[in-house]
Design a protein around this motif. Structure first.
Motif, PDB file in Angstrom:
ATOM      1  N   THR A  83       1.083  -1.507  -0.269  1.00  0.00           N
ATOM      2  CA  THR A  83      -0.318   0.347   0.101  1.00  0.00           C
ATOM      3  C   THR A  83       1.127   1.320  -0.452  1.00  0.00           C
ATOM      4  O   THR A  83       1.769   1.296   0.436  1.00  0.00           O
ATOM      5  N   LYS A  84       0.598   2.250  -0.606  1.00  0.00           N
ATOM      6  CA  LYS A  84       0.689   3.977  -0.421  1.00  0.00           C
ATOM      7  C   LYS A  84       1.052   4.137   0.229  1.00  0.00           C
ATOM      8  O   LYS A  84       1.596   5.306   0.920  1.00  0.00           O
ATOM      9  N   ASP A  85      -0.173   4.317   1.306  1.00  0.00           N
ATOM     10  CA  ASP A  85      -1.117   4.959   2.049  1.00  0.00           C
ATOM     11  C   ASP A  85      -0.175   4.059   3.845  1.00  0.00           C
ATOM     12  O   ASP A  85       0.457   3.469   3.857  1.00  0.00           O
ATOM     13  N   SER A  86      -0.440   5.389   4.803  1.00  0.00           N
ATOM     14  CA  SER A  86      -0.014   5.069   5.907  1.00  0.00           C
ATOM     15  C   SER A  86      -1.052   4.213   6.771  1.00  0.00           C
ATOM     16  O   SER A  86      -1.557   4.268   6.269  1.00  0.00           O
TER      17      SER A  86
ATOM     18  N   LYS B 198      -3.144   5.582  10.695  1.00  0.00           N
ATOM     19  CA  LYS B 198      -4.313   6.894  10.401  1.00  0.00           C
ATOM     20  C   LYS B 198      -4.553   8.331  11.157  1.00  0.00           C
ATOM     21  O   LYS B 198      -4.616   8.135  11.765  1.00  0.00           O
TER      22      LYS B 198
END
Length: 191
Positions: free
Chosen positions: A128-131, A134
């Motif tokens: 995933t490119k997201d951290s 959150k």
């Protein structure tokens, strides 16, 4: 009966004469087998079908795809580097979704969404490119004594709940949980 009459009588019956010259025995007569064109055509068709089946199978097995593999352990949330990934050439089923070697630069620098083990194929859904932390969440390392560690094994990325436990003899029971973070009086409780 005389010997001459006896040998003549034997010759008349088709028995070879025991006395005198040996008569050559002719081999039994073998009739020629009748050729059946239908059976021959069926045999040739079966041979051709078997050859075609083997050719198709070899062509499918021979079609190999270059894919990305994992060469060392990668924990959840860890950024992937080229040293974590390798290449393999396999016969890939269309139902299997794997990252192709041509897309290697697109996965390097992304985070592992799951724990990755060496020897496994890398699927697009595993990065995933997201951290993983959150908005409104914070990643806080906490040092715990051995007796404070949960009985179940914690894995990176697992959600836990921090419970504030006042220090024995403490009078102020309304301390915020933030004051307990990092102290020896905090403990983990898995949801």
């Amino acid at each position: 009966m005389s010997k001459t009459k006896e040998s003549t009588a034997m010759a008349d019956r088709g028995l070879p004469q025991q006395i005198g010259a040996a008569v050559p025995v002719s081999p039994p007569r073998v009739s020629a087998r009748r050729r059946r064109p239908g059976v021959i055509a069926l045999s040739l068709a079966l041979i051709a079908a078997g050859g075609a089946g083997v050719a198709v199978l070899l062509l499918q097995v021979g079609h190999r795809t270059e894919v990305v593999t994992v060469v060392r352990d990668v924990q959840v949330g860890q950024v992937l580097t080229e040293q974590d990934l390798g290449k393999a050439s396999i016969a890939l089923d269309p139902a299997v979704k794997a990252v192709r070697v041509s897309d290697l630069d697109q996965v390097v620098g992304k985070r592992a969404a799951v724990e990755l083990r060496p020897g496994s194929l890398l699927a697009p859904s595993q990065v995933t490119k997201d951290s993983l932390v959150k908005a409104g969440e914070q990643l806080v390392p906490i040092g715990l004594k051995p007796e404070q560690i949960p009985a179940t094994v914690l894995v990176p990325g697992q959600r836990v709940q921090l419970v504030h436990v006042p220090v024995q003899g403490a009078i102020d029971a309304d301390k915020t949980p933030h004051a307990a973070i990092g102290s020896s009086s905090s403990c983990w409780r898995c949801p």
